[in-house]
Write an enzyme that holds these catalytic residues in place. Sequence first.
Site, mmCIF file in Angstrom:
data_model
loop_
_atom_site.group_PDB
_atom_site.id
_atom_site.type_symbol
_atom_site.label_atom_id
_atom_site.label_comp_id
_atom_site.label_asym_id
_atom_site.label_seq_id
_atom_site.Cartn_x
_atom_site.Cartn_y
_atom_site.Cartn_z
ATOM 1 N N PHE A 44 0.812 -1.220 0.000
ATOM 2 C CA PHE A 44 0.000 0.000 0.000
ATOM 3 C C PHE A 44 0.845 1.270 0.000
ATOM 4 O O PHE A 44 0.358 2.338 -0.367
ATOM 5 C CB PHE A 44 -0.989 0.019 1.169
ATOM 6 C CG PHE A 44 -0.408 -0.292 2.520
ATOM 7 C CD1 PHE A 44 0.281 0.659 3.243
ATOM 8 C CD2 PHE A 44 -0.582 -1.559 3.068
ATOM 9 C CE1 PHE A 44 0.800 0.369 4.489
ATOM 10 C CE2 PHE A 44 -0.072 -1.859 4.320
ATOM 11 C CZ PHE A 44 0.629 -0.889 5.036
ATOM 12 N N GLY A 47 1.342 3.736 -3.266
ATOM 13 C CA GLY A 47 0.467 4.841 -3.651
ATOM 14 C C GLY A 47 -0.060 5.659 -2.489
ATOM 15 O O GLY A 47 -0.845 6.582 -2.691
ATOM 16 N N HIS A 48 0.361 5.362 -1.271
ATOM 17 C CA HIS A 48 -0.209 6.044 -0.091
ATOM 18 C C HIS A 48 0.897 6.481 0.845
ATOM 19 O O HIS A 48 1.124 5.820 1.852
ATOM 20 C CB HIS A 48 -1.172 5.109 0.637
ATOM 21 C CG HIS A 48 -2.129 5.805 1.544
ATOM 22 N ND1 HIS A 48 -1.840 6.116 2.848
ATOM 23 C CD2 HIS A 48 -3.384 6.248 1.331
ATOM 24 C CE1 HIS A 48 -2.885 6.698 3.408
ATOM 25 N NE2 HIS A 48 -3.832 6.792 2.508
ATOM 26 N N PHE A 49 1.573 7.425 0.684
ATOM 27 C CA PHE A 49 1.643 8.387 -0.401
ATOM 28 C C PHE A 49 3.088 8.410 -0.876
ATOM 29 O O PHE A 49 3.992 8.391 -0.043
ATOM 30 C CB PHE A 49 1.236 9.785 0.083
ATOM 31 C CG PHE A 49 -0.184 9.878 0.541
ATOM 32 C CD1 PHE A 49 -1.210 9.953 -0.388
ATOM 33 C CD2 PHE A 49 -0.495 9.867 1.886
ATOM 34 C CE1 PHE A 49 -2.525 10.054 0.035
ATOM 35 C CE2 PHE A 49 -1.800 9.962 2.308
ATOM 36 C CZ PHE A 49 -2.824 10.050 1.393
ATOM 37 N N LEU A 54 2.287 6.594 4.450
ATOM 38 C CA LEU A 54 1.446 6.477 5.644
ATOM 39 C C LEU A 54 0.588 5.230 5.518
ATOM 40 O O LEU A 54 0.053 4.945 4.444
ATOM 41 C CB LEU A 54 0.508 7.683 5.778
ATOM 42 C CG LEU A 54 1.124 9.065 5.871
ATOM 43 C CD1 LEU A 54 0.029 10.124 5.842
ATOM 44 C CD2 LEU A 54 1.944 9.190 7.135
#
Length: 142
Positions: A44, A47-49, A54
């Site tokens: 994850f 893309g986060h971020f 996070l």
Amino acid sequence: MIDNIEIQKILAHRYPFLLVDRVLVFEPGVRAVGIKNVTINEPFFQGHFPGRPLMPGALLIEAMAQVGGIVCGQLPEAVGKIPLLVGVNKTRFRRQVVPGDQVIITAEDLRTRQKRFGIMQTRSEVDGKLVAEAEIMFSLVD
């Protein structure tokens, strides 16, 4: 203590959605304290971020629900059933979870009703500081 191999015998989740690495404290049907070691290799974080990774709050809730699933999955009425997340109440995010954090997740059975529905009080901490808390509702399904 329950290691990852034993956790996989209790929960149906697998990579990348198995979010509990180990259980440190386990009182069947009462409470559990689990660990999620957060690394930069988590899918994850792509893309986060980008540039400021996070852990998504939704996945923190899922990790808390999985520790709750370990608790309720060991209730006598849960034999042969799967605990499913059906609701979340009183949720608060207090701090960010970032790569390198070790999240300590506690889930306590508040009440199990009708042998098919229950509520867990959950909380997550990093370095002794509260990062999130929620009441997690579950249903036991065939």
